[in-house]
Design an enzyme around this catalytic site. Structure first.
Site, PDB file in Angstrom:
ATOM      1  N   HIS A 104       0.823  -1.208   0.000  1.00 26.83           N
ATOM      2  CA  HIS A 104       0.000   0.000   0.000  1.00 26.83           C
ATOM      3  C   HIS A 104       0.854   1.253   0.000  1.00 26.83           C
ATOM      4  O   HIS A 104       0.468   2.275  -0.552  1.00 26.83           O
ATOM      5  CB  HIS A 104      -0.994  -0.026   1.152  1.00 26.83           C
ATOM      6  N   GLU A 136     -11.455 -11.028  -5.524  1.00 26.85           N
ATOM      7  CA  GLU A 136     -10.038 -11.033  -5.127  1.00 26.85           C
ATOM      8  C   GLU A 136      -9.682 -12.278  -4.331  1.00 26.85           C
ATOM      9  O   GLU A 136      -8.533 -12.483  -3.973  1.00 26.85           O
ATOM     10  CB  GLU A 136      -9.679  -9.758  -4.354  1.00 26.85           C
ATOM     11  N   ASP A 141      -4.867  -8.714  -4.623  1.00 23.89           N
ATOM     12  CA  ASP A 141      -5.100  -9.826  -3.708  1.00 23.89           C
ATOM     13  C   ASP A 141      -5.358 -11.129  -4.458  1.00 23.89           C
ATOM     14  O   ASP A 141      -4.956 -12.192  -4.002  1.00 23.89           O
ATOM     15  CB  ASP A 141      -6.287  -9.512  -2.784  1.00 23.89           C
ATOM     16  N   CYS A 183      -9.581  -3.444 -10.798  1.00 26.42           N
ATOM     17  CA  CYS A 183      -9.155  -2.265 -10.039  1.00 26.42           C
ATOM     18  C   CYS A 183      -7.836  -2.480  -9.314  1.00 26.42           C
ATOM     19  O   CYS A 183      -7.387  -1.622  -8.570  1.00 26.42           O
ATOM     20  CB  CYS A 183     -10.236  -1.817  -9.064  1.00 26.42           C
TER      21      CYS A 183
HETATM   22  C1  PEP Z   1      -6.850  -5.514  -4.887  1.00 30.60           C
HETATM   23  O1  PEP Z   1      -6.710  -6.400  -4.037  1.00 30.60           O
HETATM   24  O2  PEP Z   1      -6.489  -5.641  -6.073  1.00 30.60           O
HETATM   25  C2  PEP Z   1      -7.452  -4.224  -4.508  1.00 30.60           C
HETATM   26  C3  PEP Z   1      -7.729  -3.311  -5.409  1.00 30.60           C
HETATM   27  O3  PEP Z   1      -7.658  -4.005  -3.194  1.00 30.60           O
HETATM   28  P1  PEP Z   1      -6.519  -3.538  -2.173  1.00 30.60           P
HETATM   29  O4  PEP Z   1      -5.280  -3.241  -2.954  1.00 30.60           O
HETATM   30  O5  PEP Z   1      -7.063  -2.368  -1.460  1.00 30.60           O
HETATM   31  O6  PEP Z   1      -6.383  -4.745  -1.286  1.00 30.60           O
HETATM   32 MG    MG Z   2      -7.695  -6.229  -2.126  1.00 26.38          MG
END
Ligand code: PEP
Ligand code: MG
Length: 584
Positions: free
Chosen positions: A190, A433, A457, A504
């Site tokens: 993140h 995911e 994920d 996404c």
């Molecule tokens: C993902 O897992 O691709 C996603 C968009 O969610 P995050 O990155 O917030 O876990």
């Molecule tokens: Mg995710």
């Protein structure tokens, strides 16, 4: 002397500046006594902090795998030993009892005592262990105040640390730091996602950075390739200038695409949503012509604070997001804390043995229904101001979708009964995911209104490869035949059932993956505005018909090399002049 230190490029951009090593946690605490009646409470405070840090180190240690485990693990083991050191602990207790001093001042006195012993040692290695003492004491001090160890950066410098938390990155950028280099971390963390959104060059996994770089050393950092050069020579400086020039040229070219449609060479419109968290993201998404917000991660409202945001403050954040997009649809994802998104509110369970497989995302929401209902009420109220979709993270089964749908319907009824305006429709969608959700999709696709594939994920869970574990190297990759097959299945099911579907995860933000995703049948991308124009540019260079015709070949690729060969062929095709029939 010039030295190359390589890591992994996690956020593009070239920076030249002096290094600032994350400072040892200097304790500037004045002498302060307490009433004898407060001694027990102060001891409890100190021991509470020790427990917090012990758990923190344990978690860090658990996360280390492979080569990193031996390299960084040694330090962590040492820190854990220090925490259990009777000399340290008894000394702290003694100072609190006999001073009687505050826990903070006791920490400072103990730190100075131990540092004094180390300073007098002949062995330079042992002398340098003062740093470890400072780190442990610094962590304890932060835990006493229930905050993360603070970071301090200086404008024009390059920050070098073991790791940085997302909150630290935002602060560093605000302080004017040019780039960040970390010894640990991954390009999919993140922090890395945030660095890209902040346009802050970031190199992660530069394992030797803390041992080879000193405060004040001149560095050139290339956030694209992951190369860090200490004491750069003339060639490095020239290369840096060339990268800066090239970056500017690319940006100028991209700026021209701001008002252009996202249309393939053969005239098919592709939807580009934005992943947006901040007001700046929303404004940028709007200015770049995003179709709407495809992912608003609400956990960012929860991660920065020690208390849970109440309904009104959440409502205001969601309403402002909706207003910022002036009638374009906004997709609000419900809370996804847990795993690597540790919160300070005590909401996520502490000490889960395997947090990535633990109570995160919708699992947590369905256990903490009061918190979840508060969030849903705030979202439903915001829908009175413009089109909103609700997206659920970490869905693994039909039951979870149905449980949320029932809750949402009740909340909508209550919000309307309380006299608030709401949208007529609040589409409910699931993140895909968890591999089980992808495989079981035909069984619950009727229960959702739309889908969003979280490749970050999905890849981690499908390949059993931690998205934050740099030691896994290329094992964590979307370019794996299993990932492509699963994506294709999800896209085909969604298309057959008429459900809109986007990707996404970070894969959607990588221009190199565009031909592949289009070939597999993707018609909607959701990505941070930082790379939106690059992805638009890549889409405009593609011939969708030609790519779809090659999808079967892609799905037959047996390994990463096969997928990359397919991509190379697609890139070569993109360099051909556009067909005269193209409309875009
Ligand atoms: C993902 O897992 O691709 C996603 C968009 O969610 P995050 O990155 O917030 O876990
Ligand atoms: Mg995710």
């Amino acid at each position: 002397m010039r030295q190359d230190l390589s890591g992994h490029g996690a956020s593009r951009g070239s920076a030249l500046g002096r290094a600032r090593i994350r400072l040892p946690h200097a304790l500037d605490v004045a002498e302060e006594r307490i009433d004898p009646g407060q001694v027990d409470a102060e001891l409890a405070r100190m021991h509470g902090a020790i427990d917090i840090v012990r758990a923190e180190m344990h978690r860090l240690r658990e996360r280390l795998q492979g080569a990193l485990a031996s390299e960084i693990g040694e330090f962590l083991d040492l820190h854990a030993l220090l925490l259990d050191d009777p000399e340290l602990l008894q000394g702290l207790d003694g100072l609190i009892r006999t001073g009687p001093y505050t826990a903070d001042y006791a920490l400072r006195v103990q730190r100075d005592r131990i540092a004094g012993v180390f300073r007098d040692m002949d062995d330079p290695y042992l002398r340098s262990r003062i740093d470890d003492i400072d780190q442990v004491i610094g962590r304890l001090h932060a835990a006493l105040h229930r905050r993360e160890a603070e970071v301090q950066g200086i404008a024009g410098e390059i920050f070098v640390a073991d790791n940085v938390a997302p909150a630290d990155l935002a602060q560093l950028q605000a302080q004017g730091v040019l780039a960040v280099v970390t010894t640990a971390g991954s390009a999919l963390s993140h922090s890395a996602i945030l660095a890209r959104s902040l346009h802050l060059p970031l190199v992660v996994g530069a394992a030797q950075a803390l041992t080879k770089i000193n405060d004040g050393d001149v560095l050139v950092v290339d956030g694209g390739s992951g190369l860090v050069v200490r004491d750069p020579g003339p060639d490095d400086l020239r290369a840096h200038r060339a990268r800066v020039r090239e970056g500017k040229r690319e940006r100028r070219e991209l700026i021209r695409l701001r008002r252009e449609p996202t249309r393939t060479r053969d005239g098919v419109d592709i939807k580009l949503w934005a992943n947006a968290e901040s007001r700046e993201d929303v404004a940028e998404a709007h200015a770049l012509g995003a179709a709407g917000v495809g992912l608003y991660r609400t956990e960012f409202l929860f991660l920065g604070s020690r208390t849970l945001p109440d309904e009104d403050s959440q409502f205001r954040a969601y309403r402002d997001l909706v207003l910022g997009m002036t009638g374009r649809t906004v997709t609000i994802r419900t809370l996804d804390v847990g795993a690597d998104k540790a919160d300070n509110t005590g909401l996520a369970l502490a000490d889960e043995p395997n947090p990535a497989l633990g109570v995160r995302g919708v699992r947590l929401s369905l256990r903490r229904t009061a918190v979840f209902e508060t969030q849903l009420r705030a979202i439903v109220r915001a829908s009175g101001y413009g089109p909103v979709r609700v997206l659920l993270p970490m869905i693994a089964s039909r039951e979870e979708v149905l449980a949320v749908r029932a809750l949402l319907e009740r909340v909508v009824g209550e919000v309307r009964a309380a006299g608030h305006a709401t949208a007529e429709q609040l589409p409910l969608g699931a993140m895909i995911e968890v591999p089980a959700a992808a495989l079981a999709l035909p069984g619950f696709v009727d229960a959702v209104d739309f889908l969003s594939i979280g490749t970050n994920d999905l890849v981690q869970y499908l390949l059993a490869a931690d998205r934050n574990n740099e030691a896994l190297g290329t094992l964590y990759t979307p370019l794996h035949p299993a990932v492509l097959r699963l994506l294709h299945e999800v896209l085909t099911t969604a298309e057959r059932c008429g459900k809109p579907v986007a990707v996404c995860g970070e894969m959607a933000a990588d221009p190199a993956c565009v031909p592949l995703l289009l070939a597999l049948g993707l018609g909607e991308f959701s990505l941070h505005p930082a790379t939106l124009l690059e992805v638009r540019q890549a889409i405009r260079a593609c011939d969708l018909d030609a790519l779809r015709a090659r999808a079967a070949l892609l799905l037959r690729a047996r390994d990463r090399a096969g997928i990359e060969a397919w991509l190379d062929a697609a890139q070569a095709d993109m360099r051909q002049p556009p067909s005269p029939l193209a409309r875009g």
